[in-house]
Scaffold this motif. Structure first.
Motif, PDB file in Angstrom:
ATOM      1  N   GLY A  46       0.815  -1.205   0.000  1.00 10.88           N
ATOM      2  CA  GLY A  46       0.000   0.000   0.000  1.00 10.88           C
ATOM      3  C   GLY A  46       0.851   1.258   0.000  1.00 10.88           C
ATOM      4  N   LEU A  47       1.965   1.218   0.745  1.00 11.47           N
ATOM      5  CA  LEU A  47       2.873   2.361   0.782  1.00 11.47           C
ATOM      6  C   LEU A  47       3.444   2.634  -0.606  1.00 11.47           C
ATOM      7  CD1 LEU A  47       4.494   4.498   2.339  1.00 11.47           C
ATOM      8  CD2 LEU A  47       6.222   2.729   2.781  1.00 11.47           C
ATOM      9  N   MET A  48       3.725   1.582  -1.374  1.00 11.65           N
ATOM     10  CA  MET A  48       4.261   1.759  -2.726  1.00 11.65           C
ATOM     11  C   MET A  48       3.270   2.502  -3.618  1.00 11.65           C
ATOM     12  SD  MET A  48       7.261   0.664  -2.492  1.00 11.65           S
ATOM     13  CE  MET A  48       8.279  -0.393  -1.473  1.00 11.65           C
ATOM     14  N   TYR A  49       1.987   2.215  -3.455  1.00 10.35           N
ATOM     15  CA  TYR A  49       0.966   2.951  -4.203  1.00 10.35           C
ATOM     16  C   TYR A  49       1.004   4.433  -3.840  1.00 10.35           C
ATOM     17  CZ  TYR A  49      -1.745  -0.617  -6.677  1.00 10.35           C
ATOM     18  OH  TYR A  49      -2.159  -1.576  -7.570  1.00 10.35           O
TER      19      TYR A  49
ATOM     20  N   PHE B  92     -15.169  -5.928  -3.432  1.00 10.14           N
ATOM     21  CA  PHE B  92     -14.828  -4.683  -2.736  1.00 10.14           C
ATOM     22  C   PHE B  92     -13.692  -4.866  -1.734  1.00 10.14           C
ATOM     23  CE2 PHE B  92     -19.334  -4.670  -3.856  1.00 10.14           C
ATOM     24  CZ  PHE B  92     -19.395  -3.537  -4.652  1.00 10.14           C
ATOM     25  N   ALA B  93     -13.272  -6.100  -1.485  1.00 14.59           N
ATOM     26  CA  ALA B  93     -12.216  -6.367  -0.490  1.00 14.59           C
ATOM     27  C   ALA B  93     -10.846  -6.196  -1.137  1.00 14.59           C
ATOM     28  CB  ALA B  93     -12.398  -7.769   0.099  1.00 14.59           C
ATOM     29  N   THR B  94     -10.506  -4.986  -1.512  1.00 19.13           N
ATOM     30  CA  THR B  94      -9.246  -4.725  -2.221  1.00 19.13           C
ATOM     31  C   THR B  94      -8.025  -5.000  -1.345  1.00 19.13           C
ATOM     32  OG1 THR B  94      -9.410  -2.398  -1.578  1.00 19.13           O
ATOM     33  CG2 THR B  94     -10.280  -3.008  -3.741  1.00 19.13           C
ATOM     34  N   TRP B  95      -8.219  -4.966  -0.014  1.00 20.98           N
ATOM     35  CA  TRP B  95      -7.081  -5.189   0.889  1.00 20.98           C
ATOM     36  C   TRP B  95      -6.601  -6.642   0.860  1.00 20.98           C
ATOM     37  CZ3 TRP B  95     -12.026  -3.862   2.232  1.00 20.98           C
ATOM     38  CH2 TRP B  95     -12.810  -4.848   2.811  1.00 20.98           C
ATOM     39  N   THR B  96      -7.375  -7.544   0.274  1.00 22.01           N
ATOM     40  CA  THR B  96      -6.955  -8.937   0.175  1.00 22.01           C
ATOM     41  C   THR B  96      -6.056  -9.167  -1.040  1.00 22.01           C
ATOM     42  OG1 THR B  96      -8.916  -9.556  -1.126  1.00 22.01           O
ATOM     43  CG2 THR B  96      -9.085  -9.711   1.269  1.00 22.01           C
TER      44      THR B  96
ATOM     45  N   ILE C 120      -6.721   8.891  -9.779  1.00 26.89           N
ATOM     46  CA  ILE C 120      -6.426   7.972  -8.679  1.00 26.89           C
ATOM     47  C   ILE C 120      -7.581   6.992  -8.477  1.00 26.89           C
ATOM     48  CG2 ILE C 120      -6.152   7.828  -6.165  1.00 26.89           C
ATOM     49  CD1 ILE C 120      -4.499  10.416  -6.326  1.00 26.89           C
ATOM     50  N   LEU C 121      -8.803   7.509  -8.510  1.00 24.72           N
ATOM     51  CA  LEU C 121      -9.970   6.634  -8.383  1.00 24.72           C
ATOM     52  C   LEU C 121     -10.036   5.646  -9.543  1.00 24.72           C
ATOM     53  CD1 LEU C 121     -12.699   9.158  -7.174  1.00 24.72           C
ATOM     54  CD2 LEU C 121     -11.571   7.378  -5.826  1.00 24.72           C
ATOM     55  N   SER C 122      -9.643   6.102 -10.726  1.00 24.61           N
ATOM     56  CA  SER C 122      -9.659   5.232 -11.904  1.00 24.61           C
ATOM     57  C   SER C 122      -8.670   4.089 -11.754  1.00 24.61           C
ATOM     58  CB  SER C 122      -9.320   6.039 -13.160  1.00 24.61           C
ATOM     59  OG  SER C 122     -10.265   7.051 -13.382  1.00 24.61           O
ATOM     60  N   VAL C 123      -7.480   4.380 -11.203  1.00 23.93           N
ATOM     61  CA  VAL C 123      -6.481   3.336 -10.986  1.00 23.93           C
ATOM     62  C   VAL C 123      -7.026   2.255 -10.055  1.00 23.93           C
ATOM     63  CG1 VAL C 123      -4.253   2.835  -9.912  1.00 23.93           C
ATOM     64  CG2 VAL C 123      -4.477   4.779 -11.450  1.00 23.93           C
ATOM     65  N   ILE C 124      -7.635   2.683  -8.961  1.00 24.25           N
ATOM     66  CA  ILE C 124      -8.127   1.732  -7.961  1.00 24.25           C
ATOM     67  C   ILE C 124      -9.308   0.919  -8.501  1.00 24.25           C
ATOM     68  CG2 ILE C 124      -9.157   1.512  -5.672  1.00 24.25           C
ATOM     69  CD1 ILE C 124      -7.585   4.079  -4.915  1.00 24.25           C
ATOM     70  N   VAL C 125     -10.298   1.619  -9.056  1.00 24.42           N
ATOM     71  CA  VAL C 125     -11.498   0.929  -9.560  1.00 24.42           C
ATOM     72  C   VAL C 125     -11.161   0.083 -10.786  1.00 24.42           C
ATOM     73  CG1 VAL C 125     -13.802   1.241 -10.531  1.00 24.42           C
ATOM     74  CG2 VAL C 125     -13.050   2.673  -8.623  1.00 24.42           C
ATOM     75  N   GLY C 126     -10.426   0.670 -11.728  1.00 21.51           N
ATOM     76  CA  GLY C 126     -10.081  -0.061 -12.943  1.00 21.51           C
ATOM     77  C   GLY C 126      -9.173  -1.245 -12.670  1.00 21.51           C
ATOM     78  N   GLY C 127      -8.198  -1.048 -11.769  1.00 15.78           N
ATOM     79  CA  GLY C 127      -7.298  -2.144 -11.435  1.00 15.78           C
ATOM     80  C   GLY C 127      -8.033  -3.311 -10.803  1.00 15.78           C
TER      81      GLY C 127
END
Length: 271
Positions: free
Chosen positions: A23-26, A89-93, A61-68
């Motif tokens: 997460g820090l790398m992001y 929705f569990a992106t942390w996994t 930034i939202l596009s990176v997260i949602v699209g990824g």
């Protein structure tokens, strides 16, 4: 054979809160892009982009997260998530696709720049030259997590990964960090000013096209030594999903550059 470094994927833990290296790398990637884009805005005196800078950053930034995330769900594990839709929705996994993020960035960037009256091609060239920094950092995060490792190898730098069995494997994450990160950044950063100086041969949009072509080639090459995704394996008995998606990137980049070059020369002739 090299030893896999014993680095805890969790950088900091405060009660239930866990700060992970990945997460820090992001965060570091977004920060690097922020300052490098600002540098280019000042250099090229792109006042309109400066005016909308914060808003367009939020959209991207939202596009990176949602699209990824959606790219990973659709391209790599649709059968699982169709049965467990809430886990989307569990992106942390874990589970992000660069190809999905790239597609979302282009589409959302095109939509938002048209909405506010920005030149999409100029804006895309400025932003895309900074993307490899985040890519390289993200691959380092993958390496620390011990994920997305390579195929078996007897080369002296092979590593035994925690989730890769007892055999040494290619540290393909580091290959990607080098090629998709450092090398690609050098190529784009050297070329980034050409559309502003030599527009007839380097029309605006050519840095975006160059990014698509170079990333696609680098990724297709690295996929030759990267372990295919377990839930997919090989497609058409020979190719990984990453290779097929990267081939589309190369083809799209070549087509884009040709069209931009043609349109620019036609405009020049008709003036």
């Amino acid at each position: 054979m090299l030893s896999f470094p014993d680095i805890d994927p969790v950088l900091l833990e405060i009660g239930p809160l866990k700060v992970r290296w990945y997460g820090l790398m992001y965060v570091l990637g977004f920060m690097a892009s922020y300052f490098l884009v600002q540098f280019q805005i000042r250099k090229h005196k792109y006042a309109l982009l400066a005016e909308h800078f914060e808003n367009i950053n939020l959209v991207l930034i939202l596009s990176v997260i949602v699209g990824g995330r959606l790219g990973y769900v659709l391209f790599y594990n649709l059968s699982y998530y169709s049965q467990h839709p809430l886990e989307i929705f569990a992106t942390w996994t874990g589970g992000m696709s660069f190809h999905g993020a790239c597609f979302a960035l282009i589409v959302s960037g095109w939509w938002y720049t048209r909405k506010i009256g920005l030149d999409f091609w100029k804006t895309a060239d400025i932003y895309v030259a900074t993307i490899p920094v985040g890519l390289g950092l993200g691959r380092i995060g993958n390496f620390i997590n011990g994920e997305l490792f390579g195929r078996e190898t007897d080369l002296p730098w092979g590593m035994v990964f925690p989730y890769g069995g007892s055999v040494p494997r290619h540290p393909s994450q580091l290959y990607e960090a080098s090629l998709e990160g450092a090398v690609l950044f050098a190529i784009l950063w050297i070329a980034k000013d050409k559309p502003w100086q030599h527009r007839r041969y380097w029309p605006h949009g050519s840095i975006l096209a160059l990014f698509l072509i170079c990333y696609g080639f680098f990724r297709m090459g690295i996929e030759l030594v990267r372990e295919p995704d377990q839930q997919i394996g090989f497609l058409l008995n020979a190719f990984t999903m990453g290779q097929l998606l990267s081939f589309l990137m190369v083809a799209g980049g070549a087509l884009l550059w040709s069209l931009r070059l043609y349109n620019t020369r036609e405009t020049t002739i008709n003036k």
